[in-house]
Scaffold this active site. Sequence first.
Site, PDB file in Angstrom:
ATOM      1  CE  LYS A 174      -6.859  -8.474  -0.580  1.00 10.87           C
ATOM      2  NZ  LYS A 174      -6.594  -7.836   0.710  1.00 10.87           N
TER       3      LYS A 174
ATOM      4  CE  LYS B 271     -13.793  -3.916   2.701  1.00 18.44           C
ATOM      5  NZ  LYS B 271     -12.455  -4.067   3.309  1.00 18.44           N
TER       6      LYS B 271
ATOM      7  CE  LYS C 100      -4.141  -2.064   1.799  1.00 20.53           C
ATOM      8  NZ  LYS C 100      -5.048  -2.250   2.910  1.00 20.53           N
TER       9      LYS C 100
HETATM   10  P1  TYM Z   1     -10.593  -6.079   5.282  1.00 23.15           P
HETATM   11  O1  TYM Z   1     -11.583  -5.020   5.578  1.00 23.15           O
HETATM   12  O2  TYM Z   1      -9.654  -5.876   4.154  1.00 23.15           O
HETATM   13  O3  TYM Z   1     -11.343  -7.431   5.033  1.00 23.15           O
HETATM   14  C1  TYM Z   1     -12.313  -7.943   5.954  1.00 23.15           C
HETATM   15  C2  TYM Z   1     -12.180  -9.451   6.012  1.00 23.15           C
HETATM   16  O4  TYM Z   1     -12.359 -10.021   4.719  1.00 23.15           O
HETATM   17  C3  TYM Z   1     -11.260 -10.866   4.401  1.00 23.15           C
HETATM   18  N1  TYM Z   1     -11.011 -10.783   2.960  1.00 23.15           N
HETATM   19  C4  TYM Z   1     -10.934 -11.838   2.141  1.00 23.15           C
HETATM   20  N2  TYM Z   1     -11.042 -13.151   2.352  1.00 23.15           N
HETATM   21  C5  TYM Z   1     -10.927 -13.962   1.279  1.00 23.15           C
HETATM   22  N3  TYM Z   1     -10.698 -13.528   0.022  1.00 23.15           N
HETATM   23  C6  TYM Z   1     -10.580 -12.214  -0.238  1.00 23.15           C
HETATM   24  N4  TYM Z   1     -10.384 -11.785  -1.491  1.00 23.15           N
HETATM   25  C7  TYM Z   1     -10.690 -11.293   0.846  1.00 23.15           C
HETATM   26  N5  TYM Z   1     -10.636  -9.942   0.931  1.00 23.15           N
HETATM   27  C8  TYM Z   1     -10.820  -9.655   2.238  1.00 23.15           C
HETATM   28  C9  TYM Z   1     -10.102 -10.312   5.200  1.00 23.15           C
HETATM   29  O5  TYM Z   1      -9.100 -11.276   5.391  1.00 23.15           O
HETATM   30  C10 TYM Z   1     -10.781  -9.897   6.481  1.00 23.15           C
HETATM   31  O6  TYM Z   1     -10.905 -11.003   7.343  1.00 23.15           O
HETATM   32  N6  TYM Z   1      -7.052  -5.420   8.754  1.00 23.15           N
HETATM   33  C11 TYM Z   1      -8.364  -5.973   8.501  1.00 23.15           C
HETATM   34  C12 TYM Z   1      -9.456  -5.357   9.339  1.00 23.15           C
HETATM   35  C13 TYM Z   1      -9.205  -5.422  10.815  1.00 23.15           C
HETATM   36  C14 TYM Z   1      -9.336  -6.572  11.626  1.00 23.15           C
HETATM   37  C15 TYM Z   1      -9.050  -6.104  12.944  1.00 23.15           C
HETATM   38  C16 TYM Z   1      -9.629  -7.893  11.374  1.00 23.15           C
HETATM   39  C17 TYM Z   1      -8.880  -4.366  11.603  1.00 23.15           C
HETATM   40  N7  TYM Z   1      -8.779  -4.796  12.902  1.00 23.15           N
HETATM   41  C18 TYM Z   1      -9.061  -7.003  14.016  1.00 23.15           C
HETATM   42  C19 TYM Z   1      -9.651  -8.767  12.454  1.00 23.15           C
HETATM   43  C20 TYM Z   1      -9.365  -8.324  13.756  1.00 23.15           C
HETATM   44  C21 TYM Z   1      -8.729  -5.707   7.041  1.00 23.15           C
HETATM   45  O7  TYM Z   1      -8.153  -4.865   6.419  1.00 23.15           O
HETATM   46  O8  TYM Z   1      -9.789  -6.430   6.606  1.00 23.15           O
END
Ligand code: TYM
Length: 332
Positions: free
Chosen positions: A197, A200, A112
């Site tokens: 991947k 979003k 990023k």
């Molecule tokens: P984020 O918002 O990018 O994604 C939310 C969740 O979706 C999963 N995910 C995926 N799983 C499978 N295939 C994909 N293409 C895919 N894209 C996203 C992510 O692995 C995630 O579980 N850093 C985290 C948010 C966060 C968080 C936390 C998570 C902040 N604090 C504490 C757990 C615990 C994130 O950016 O997720």
Amino acid sequence: MTRIFSGIKPTGHMTLGNYLGAVRQWVAADQEPDDALFCVVDLHALTVEHEPARVRRLSRQAATLLIAAGLDPRRCTLFVQSHVDEHTRLAYLLECTATDGELRRMIQYREKAAKAQAAGDGVRLSLLTYPVLMAADILAYGAGEVPVGDDQRQHVELTRDLAVRFNQRYGHTFTVPQATHPAVAARVMDLQDPTSKMGKSHENGAGIVYLLDEPEVVRRKVMRAVTDSGDGAVVHDRETRPGVANLLDILAACTGGDPAALAEGYSGYGALKRDVADAVVELLRPLRQRHAELAADPAQVDEVLREGAERARGLARPVVDRAYEAIGLLRP
Ligand code: TYM
């Protein structure tokens, strides 16, 4: 009972990757309000270029979608990160526990930061410290399990390291959590670029299925998915046929089968794509309907979030207060 915690960033519309990789596991977890906490992590959305009104809108939309996907506010705690000050309070103590070197090694930071630099934007300091705030999200609740997609592995690993280090230096304070991942679809790939991947905020929306896409749009995206050149055989091999493997993973996740076994039922890409499109449309249908009902009454969702934040605060405050004491701060 092991407490579970997980979160989702309101940086874009929720995708099929988010749902299959994470949200579905949250819904399936045995839920009790104090043992299942799910958070719209809005502060994390401020680490890259953002539009204030959009973050606010997407935060409410994410909460609405999570309820629509099956999170029952009576059986879990659903809240917005910025409503509970304990996250940032704890993050500072963990910044005093983490090192600059270990944060610079984070893969997502490197990717990023490179992207922000290429766009001529500065790299926000919060992008570097992001995983520390994420660790605080988890450790503030003494969570034992963190259901996430594969891309969060390294961040949860760092969270564990910080918890262990803090406990060793200052006395036992934090539960050391563990990441859990779904058996299939822990990493759903972009339909147009199956080596990256499904994210979003990928530039090109054509490879991303959003949970709120109309059924025709879902069908079009799946039917146009990039498959692999060659003999057209349907086999599950992520190395040599990432496009087909991704479609089989999605189908397996939607229908409950095994991707390699499902491959044997197909002799061409067309039929596979049609079945994937049908399966995804059916999977999302009830969610879209429920979302439409809930979105008509945003006050109801806001009330869920208000109650959730109150409960979350009550759980996090004693843990964070203990950490303040343990690290050597004079308490009022
Ligand atoms: P984020 O918002 O990018 O994604 C939310 C969740 O979706 C999963 N995910 C995926 N799983 C499978 N295939 C994909 N293409 C895919 N894209 C996203 C992510 O692995 C995630 O579980 N850093 C985290 C948010 C966060 C968080 C936390 C998570 C902040 N604090 C504490 C757990 C615990 C994130 O950016 O997720």
